[in-house]
Write a protein that holds these residues in place. Structure first.
Motif, PDB file in Angstrom:
ATOM      1  N   ASN A 360       0.668  -1.119  -0.052  1.00 43.82           N
ATOM      2  CA  ASN A 360       0.096   0.092  -0.052  1.00 43.82           C
ATOM      3  C   ASN A 360       0.844   1.372  -0.108  1.00 43.82           C
ATOM      4  OD1 ASN A 360      -2.884   1.078   0.374  1.00 43.82           O
ATOM      5  ND2 ASN A 360      -1.506   2.084   1.979  1.00 43.82           N
ATOM      6  N   ALA A 361       2.011   1.173   0.859  1.00 43.36           N
ATOM      7  CA  ALA A 361       2.928   2.431   0.934  1.00 43.36           C
ATOM      8  C   ALA A 361       3.389   2.422  -0.470  1.00 43.36           C
ATOM      9  CB  ALA A 361       3.867   2.243   1.665  1.00 43.36           C
ATOM     10  N   GLN A 362       4.125   1.349  -1.160  1.00 49.27           N
ATOM     11  CA  GLN A 362       4.676   1.543  -2.388  1.00 49.27           C
ATOM     12  C   GLN A 362       3.974   2.162  -3.341  1.00 49.27           C
ATOM     13  OE1 GLN A 362       6.149  -2.654  -2.436  1.00 49.27           O
ATOM     14  NE2 GLN A 362       8.216  -1.472  -3.110  1.00 49.27           N
ATOM     15  N   ARG A 363       2.583   1.803  -3.326  1.00 48.15           N
ATOM     16  CA  ARG A 363       1.631   2.058  -4.279  1.00 48.15           C
ATOM     17  C   ARG A 363       1.660   3.767  -4.582  1.00 48.15           C
ATOM     18  NH1 ARG A 363      -3.726  -0.352  -3.129  1.00 48.15           N
ATOM     19  NH2 ARG A 363      -2.606  -2.483  -3.593  1.00 48.15           N
ATOM     20  N   HIS A 364       1.821   4.355  -3.327  1.00 49.40           N
ATOM     21  CA  HIS A 364       1.574   5.885  -3.255  1.00 49.40           C
ATOM     22  C   HIS A 364       2.692   6.729  -2.931  1.00 49.40           C
ATOM     23  CE1 HIS A 364      -2.179   3.754  -2.167  1.00 49.40           C
ATOM     24  NE2 HIS A 364      -2.795   4.538  -3.055  1.00 49.40           N
ATOM     25  N   ALA A 365       3.698   5.992  -2.642  1.00 47.28           N
ATOM     26  CA  ALA A 365       4.911   6.961  -2.150  1.00 47.28           C
ATOM     27  C   ALA A 365       6.199   6.595  -2.936  1.00 47.28           C
ATOM     28  CB  ALA A 365       5.253   6.910  -0.548  1.00 47.28           C
ATOM     29  N   GLY A 366       7.145   7.483  -2.972  1.00 47.69           N
ATOM     30  CA  GLY A 366       8.474   7.364  -3.559  1.00 47.69           C
ATOM     31  C   GLY A 366       9.553   6.703  -2.784  1.00 47.69           C
ATOM     32  N   HIS A 367       9.139   6.580  -1.411  1.00 45.56           N
ATOM     33  CA  HIS A 367      10.179   6.113  -0.711  1.00 45.56           C
ATOM     34  C   HIS A 367       9.322   5.438   0.691  1.00 45.56           C
ATOM     35  CE1 HIS A 367      14.024   5.313   1.494  1.00 45.56           C
ATOM     36  NE2 HIS A 367      13.538   5.829   2.661  1.00 45.56           N
TER      37      HIS A 367
END
Length: 452
Positions: A360-367
């Motif tokens: 979920n974090a990888q889907r919306h963030a750059g790091h």
């Protein structure tokens, strides 16, 4: 009137809060206080009153007898003034335990400090009443004797009486009996309460184990009737829940088979069709439906069948981060080297929980950064990202099944709304939870908190 009542109730409220802070928190200590404190308090009050009155009464009677003996000696000396009084002195020593000497033409010695206030007060009162002569009482010159000096007019009569003759040992015996009985009462109460509290502790441990998904098959009702009823109700509840979960799993297994069969036929027919825009759209739809079915079945199935085992969480985090960096998403996942930390949990379920949060974090963030924190009671796996985050008023909605907050931002890669729901279900099945917060990186922080 209402204001005065409130002002009058404030001290009582403060007193209640103070008592609540002082009282122990566990049931065993509170029950022990309820049983022992009233008995000890009443026994102490009654013993103090009895000892005080009994000791003074007995001391008064003993001092009265000593004063009578001294009055008899003084009367005998008055009958033979200036004569040989050795016979009287010997009689006093042998029959009355009084050591007597006469100092002619002497004055009374100065008063000394008081060593036994009650004894000296009672003795002085009885001597004044029975003997009727000026007297000085000295209890400091000798540790084992009480010295009394009487003014006879032509000299001073010194009388020494053993301290043990004018004191009683019944108070010490009564005190030791009181202490002994109190210790016996405390011992019996502790043994009794421990046996009564133990079934409640076992029931609590069984409930906690069941709440964490662990087996507690060796638990059996024991203790008092009310505790046995509560234990029997827990066992019945556990059996109903396990039966419900088993029926749900069996039903979902059948649904999975029934849904996969037509999807497989549709995929075969699409593969046999020629290339075209309609064929590509239908293929994407079939893949989307298949993914939704997989996630729905995973959410409904939960962690059925997996048993808890000792797991190194640091190694688990490193494994998930490595898989995420090797996956199809380009967002890097940072996982610094962590010290080993072994906790009993369902490894695959917790791994899936962590995978869902990182994905979920990888889907919306750059790091993305994953870290670990531990305390005496909890262990926390923390996933931080630098993405847009989730507004405070929408964070609880993110855990609801099939609620998708990212449709407008990323409609192509949007999930089906079950990732966070599955993650929280895993955490809560272990007795923990997941919390969403503002991340120091600027995006969203997800904390998986599990009991140690």
């Amino acid at each position: 009137m209402t204001g005065s009542t409130a002002r009058g109730g404030a001290p009582l409220d403060r007193l209640a809060l103070a008592v609540k802070r002082v009282l122990p928190k566990n049931l065993f200590a509170r029950a022990l206080i309820i049983i022992v404190a009233p008995v000890l308090l009443s026994q102490s009050i009654l013993s103090y009153i009895f000892i005080d009155r009994h000791w003074e009464l007995v001391t008064r009677r003993i001092c009265y007898i000593v004063a009578g003996d001294i009055a008899y000696i003084v009367a005998e000396l008055d009958l033979s003034p200036g004569g040989d009084n050795s016979r009287i002195y010997q009689l006093a020593r042998n029959a009355m335990q009084l050591t007597i000497s006469f100092e002619p033409k002497a004055d009374l010695p100065p008063p000394t400090e008081i060593r036994f206030p009650i004894l000296e007060r009672v003795l002085r009162t009885e001597l004044t009443k029975v003997v009727g002569l000026p007297v000085v009482i000295d209890t400091l010159s000798s540790p084992d004797n009480v010295l009394m000096s009487f003014d006879l007019g032509d000299g001073v009569l010194h009388v020494s009486v053993p301290l043990k003759r004018i004191t009683t040992t019944t108070n010490e015996l009564l005190f030791f009996w009181m202490v002994g009985l109190s210790v016996l009462l405390l011992t019996v109460a502790i043994l009794f309460l421990r046996n009564q509290i133990r079934p409640i502790v076992r029931l609590t441990e069984a409930a906690e184990a069941f709440g964490k998904g662990q087996k507690a098959d060796d638990f059996k009702p024991s203790g008092a009737r009310e505790v046995r009823r509560a234990a029997a109700a827990f066992i019945a509840m556990r059996q109903r829940i396990e039966r419900h979960l088993r029926q749900r799993t069996e039903m979902l297994a059948g649904i999975s088979h029934d849904l996969r069969t037509p999807l497989t036929r549709m995929k075969l027919r699409l593969a046999m069709m020629g290339d075209g825009e309609d064929q590509e759209e239908l293929t994407r739809d079939v893949v989307e439906v298949e993914r939704m079915i997989e996630e729905f079945l995973a959410f409904a199935r939960g962690q059925e069948g997996e048993q808890p085992a000792e797991t190194d969480i640091a190694a688990l985090i490193a494994e998930v981060a490595e898989d995420a960096n090797a996956g199809h998403r380009t967002t890097p996942v940072e996982a610094p080297a962590l010290a080993p930390l072994v906790v009993t949990l369902r490894r695959q379920a917790v791994k899936r929980c962590l995978v869902n949060l990182i994905d979920n974090a990888q889907r919306h963030a750059g790091h993305v950064r994953v870290s670990l924190a531990a305390s005496a009671r909890w262990v926390e796996m923390i996933v931080d990202d630098d993405g847009p985050g989730i507004p405070d008023d929408r964070r609880e909605d993110a855990f609801r099944p099939f609620v998708r907050l990212d449709d407008a931002r990323n409609p192509v890669d949007a999930g089906v709304g079950l990732g966070l729901a599955i993650a929280r279900d895993v955490a809560r099945s272990h007795g923990g939870d997941i919390f969403l917060e503002q991340s120091p990186l600027g995006g969203l922080r997800a904390r998986i908190r599990l009991p140690v």
